[in-house]
Design an enzyme around this catalytic site. Structure first.
Site, PDB file in Angstrom:
ATOM      1  N   SER A 393     -73.100  33.128 -95.884  1.00 55.08           N
ATOM      2  CA  SER A 393     -74.547  33.324 -95.758  1.00 55.08           C
ATOM      3  C   SER A 393     -75.284  32.140 -95.139  1.00 55.08           C
ATOM      4  CB  SER A 393     -75.151  33.631 -97.133  1.00 55.08           C
ATOM      5  OG  SER A 393     -74.720  34.900 -97.582  1.00 55.08           O
ATOM      6  N   SER A 394     -74.643  30.991 -95.016  1.00 58.12           N
ATOM      7  CA  SER A 394     -75.299  29.870 -94.341  1.00 58.12           C
ATOM      8  C   SER A 394     -75.559  30.188 -92.875  1.00 58.12           C
ATOM      9  CB  SER A 394     -74.447  28.599 -94.466  1.00 58.12           C
ATOM     10  OG  SER A 394     -73.281  28.687 -93.659  1.00 58.12           O
TER      11      SER A 394
END
Length: 589
Positions: A393-394
């Site tokens: 998700s970064s």
């Protein structure tokens, strides 16, 4: 040694052996026997190369992509609930993906490799013990004629430390052996059926082996043969190497005797053929004989032998140097080709390495911090800081940036309707705009953006960003979820700097919208921006990220924390570690 190292060793050794064999075939007459033997030392270097520590050769080590080759889960929306472990602004939600676990396969092959090494080592040890028993049972030479001829040969060759010469009825042909103390074993009563000249030839041959350190080198070759027991080309190479070694030794003997004695020397070797059959035990020694095919090659060499001209020596040296440079050039190329996608080459002249292991506990990982005002990196775990892993998700902040730039969403119109799929997070069961989707890390929202952006344009932007390995080969809705796309902590920090300064020349309002979306907290000390990411593989949190930057009055700090564990590497834990480190450094509390 890992499976990637084994693969690299296979590539390097296969290339080296192939080149040497081709070289011997096409330039056989242009290379002297001595230099043909020396060519095999290049193979030793190739076989050693995979074991050389990475930092000594500045060539990236290998790491396999386990996840991208696996089969995706039946539903990419099978989510795993993560408990917030840091401040209340951390909504660490992740999506579990199913992949075939290559760890078992890798472990299986490594176990087989180790078992093979152990078995071949025990076999070599068995032969070593047998040779030691031969030596223990052997007796000193009593024949005065042989002793005198031996002393004459010692003086003629200028051997300072003479090996011990013994005789035994257990061998049918001469051999030289000894890792620490060298022994020359002769057949008992050899003087009864050989003339003085023939005994002289035998002694010269064995002493040339000793003088040229063939015995110790042979032991080293046997060690490599044990390590590379699984590689048929290595076995073939060592078999040919032994022939080249004997021919090199024959050449030295021929240099030591008169030309009129060449035929007698050859016949002396032939005399032992009928009395001896090659045994596997001889691989640990340097016997006078070899296979019948090798004997024939040696006889041809002896019969056609002429003094090596200076031109032949120069040709041999030139070819050796050229092939050495060629192979040396291939080693980094092959290594980088095999591993560059998995490891970032970082110029660390502006980096300070420090031990922050106390913050990571049982997690493996790395922390990278960059100070804009000081233009300096502070790094924990040099190896892990350049190792590429899935961003999870970064990565969503860059999906958002692409979508904004392409007009898929805008600052005023970023709302997407919930797709109706049931997830493990109640927060995902609603319509979301960019800010809320980033805050709750709503995976379906960013997957929808990816589908609208489309693969070719995503690839274009990955190239522009120079985003990690830029590998978009995974499925479009999960290439960043423990799949093909990978990035290192240092690259995350460098990318954050470029994003912050808008070095890619996006519309400034789009950059500001993403910054606002990842804004986590503002207090009297400064403003914290960041994004977590958790990689959940087969229902296990194996990869946790927290990336971002801190704006304070005197500086801007960019950071990336990555943690890895078999079961609980959460992004929220990475955020907790980051906060503790930033606080300890007095940057942000």
């Amino acid at each position: 040694m890992t499976l990637p190292h084994i693969v690299l060793s296979l590539v390097l050794s296969t290339v080296t052996i192939t080149v040497i064999l081709l070289l011997r075939k096409f330039f056989y007459k242009q290379i002297s026997a001595k230099w043909r033997y020396h060519l095999w030392f290049l193979l030793m270097f190739a076989l050693t190369f995979p074991f050389i520590p990475v930092h000594l050769v500045e060539i990236p080590s290998l790491s396999f992509i386990h996840e991208s080759e696996g089969m995706p889960s039946s539903s990419t929306q099978d989510s795993w609930h993560l408990v917030d472990q840091s401040e209340n602004w951390v909504h660490d939600f992740g999506t579990s993906v199913s992949r075939f676990d290559h760890t078992f396969v890798q472990s299986f092959f490594i176990i087989i490799w180790v078992i093979g090494m152990v078995l071949f080592f025990l076999l070599a040890l068995y032969h070593y013990v047998k040779l030691q028993r031969l030596i223990s049972a052997a007796t000193e030479i009593k024949n005065e004629k042989v002793k005198k001829l031996y002393s004459d040969c010692i003086r003629k060759l200028g051997v300072k430390k003479r090996p011990k010469i013994l005789e035994t009825s257990s061998v049918r042909s001469p051999m030289t052996f000894g890792l620490f103390n060298t022994y020359i074993l002769l057949p008992k009563d050899m003087a009864s059926y050989l003339s003085d000249d023939e005994i002289n030839y035998v002694l010269l041959h064995e002493l040339h082996h000793y003088k040229s350190k063939h015995i110790k080198v042979n032991c080293l070759f046997v060690l490599y043969q044990i390590v590379y027991w699984f590689h048929p080309l290595v076995w073939k190479a060592f078999k040919i190497m032994r022939l080249d070694r004997e021919m090199a030794c024959d050449t030295e003997v021929l240099h030591s005797i008169d030309q009129c004695d060449f035929e007698k020397y050859g016949k002396t070797i032939i005399r032992f053929v009928e009395r001896n059959k090659e045994s596997a035990i001889l691989n640990l020694a340097t016997p006078l004989l070899g296979s019948e095919k090798h004997i024939k090659r040696r006889m041809i060499h002896i019969a056609s032998f002429t003094e090596e001209s200076k031109l032949l020596k120069l040709k041999s040296m030139f070819i050796f140097i050229v092939i050495t440079l060629f192979l040396i050039a291939q080693f980094p190329l092959l290594s980088v080709t095999a591993s560059s996608s998995e490891r970032y080459l970082f110029d660390d002249q502006r980096a300070i390495y420090e031990d922050l292991s106390r913050y990571f506990g049982e997690n493996e990982g790395s922390f990278v911090l960059y100070s804009a005002s000081n233009d300096e990196y502070q790094i924990y775990n040099r190896e892990k800081s350049v190792m590429r892993v899935s961003p999870n998700s970064s990565y969503k902040m860059f999906t958002a940036l692409m979508a904004l730039e392409l007009g898929v969403i805008t600052g005023d119109d970023s709302l997407l309707e919930w797709d109706g799929v049931q997830y493990d997070y109640e927060e995902w069961h609603a319509n979301h705009d960019l800010r809320t989707a980033m805050s709750y890390s709503v995976t379906w929202y960013f997957q929808a953006l990816d589908r609208q952006i489309q693969r070719d344009r995503i690839q274009y932007y990955l190239e522009m960003f120079d985003y990690g390995n830029k590998d978009l080969s995974g499925r479009l809705d999960e290439y960043w979820l423990e799949s093909s796309l990978k990035i290192s902590p240092i690259e995350q920090v460098e990318l954050l700097q470029a994003f912050y300064k808008n070095e890619y020349h996006f519309k400034e309002k789009n950059v500001q919208l993403v910054k606002e979306a990842i804004k986590l907290e503002e207090n009297q000390e400064g403003t914290l921006f960041g994004k977590t990411g958790t990689g959940i593989l087969n229902d296990r949190a194996v990869n946790g990220w927290f990336i971002g930057f801190v704006e304070i009055e005197t500086d801007t700090y960019f950071f990336a924390t990555n943690i890895q564990h078999q079961d609980h590497a959460y992004g929220s834990k990475a955020a907790e570690i980051t906060q503790a480190i930033l606080s300890s450094k007095g940057i942000y509390k």
